[in-house]
Design an enzyme around this catalytic site. Structure first.
Site: not given
Ligand code: GLV
Length: 309
Positions: A224, A272
């Site tokens: 993260r 992401h």
């Molecule tokens: C993506 O970031 C997830 O947590 O699946």
């Protein structure tokens, strides 16, 4: 059985079509905050607003549409006893393995140099990759990173993992606990963060950690954004302690246009996408779990609230 679908996805019907055919006996409702209470039994959620739990206090369990539950656990109105189930793999670990093998090979096989050479029509072999010079360390060793670690070990990179508790995985050197963190960092020239975000891990990718890595190390963050102390990273890159960073997650997403990461020559940045949630696999997994739960059976993937993942 009434089930809410709660997600910022702009096309929720792509989900509900699949959900309705996987579990036709349930009533599926695309939830929005203006709705009166639906008296729903369960909810499938991704980054739900706090008000969901005020409006639907009778929910029996919720299913997170991703692996990381940090966005959920930070909500103060989330009922303390409400069971939360996270997504378990559901096609994510294979995607993560592919992403990480790709990013590692980019660096160790000098791919940026070859791209530049192509531009200049230059036929020149760069020094071959000596795998022993690239020990890889996985910070966190859960479901999401396991395939990647095994794949890289199979490609004969020296791979180690560090986790809170001891893990025994064939072909991977295991470190655990605070007392072994220093030794793990000292040997990891490519550090890959797959930790869950919890109060304990927030900000863990910081100068004190970078200082313990070998010189000219590479940091890859697929955990993260909040794991990373951004200014410390920029400093470590600019001072040469780190030679490169690969970042897939950011504390603010989408990453603002003005952010220095966008144009930093030593940063590779992706939006992401290292392991996105896959609809078919997710629907299959959650509908099976819902059936088991409704029949009173045990269901795996329950979040341990004390651990935070
Ligand atoms: C993506 O970031 C997830 O947590 O699946």
């Amino acid at each position: 059985m009434k089930i809410l679908f709660v997600s910022p996805d702009p096309r929720p019907e792509r989900w509900t079509q699949l959900l309705e055919s996987a579990l036709p006996e349930a009533q599926w409702i695309v939830w929005h905050p203006e709705m009166p209470c639906q008296q729903a039994d369960y909810a499938l959620v991704w980054q739900p607003p706090e008000i969901l739990f005020k409006k639907e206090p009778q929910l029996k369990a919720i299913f997170n549409l991703g692996a990381g539950v940090d966005a959920l656990l930070k909500l103060s109105k989330l009922p303390k006893e409400l069971p939360i189930f996270r997504l378990e793999d559901a096609g994510m670990s294979a995607q993560m393995a592919e992403y990480l093998v790709h990013q590692v090979a980019e660096i160790t096989r000098m791919m940026p140099a070859y791209r530049q050479q192509q531009q200049q029509k230059t036929w020149r072999m760069q020094a071959p990759c000596r795998r022993y010079e690239w020990p890889i360390g996985f910070l966190g060793m859960g479901q999401i990173g396991l395939k990647a670690a095994k794949a890289l070990a199979m490609m004969e990179y020296p791979v180690a993992s560090w986790s809170r508790t001891e893990k025994q995985i064939e072909g991977i050197e295991s470190f655990h606990g605070q007392e072994q963190l220093g030794a793990f960092l000292n040997r990891s020239r490519i550090l890959i963060n797959t930790l869950p975000l919890t109060p304990d891990t927030q900000g863990c990718l910081n100068q004190a950690l970078f200082d313990q890595l070998p010189d000219k190390s590479v940091v890859i963050n697929v955990g993260r954004g909040q794991h990373l102390a951004e200014m410390d990273l920029l400093k470590a890159l600019d001072q040469g302690k780190l030679s490169h960073a690969v970042l897939d997650v950011f504390s603010e997403e989408p990453l603002p246009n003005s952010h220095p990461f966008w144009s930093h020559p030593k940063i590779t940045l992706t939006p992401h996408i290292s392991a996105p949630t896959l609809r078919e696999e997710t629907v299959r997994q959650i509908s099976e779990k819902l059936k088991r739960l409704a029949a009173g059976n045990e269901v795996s993937g329950k979040v341990d609230r004390t651990r935070g993942y």
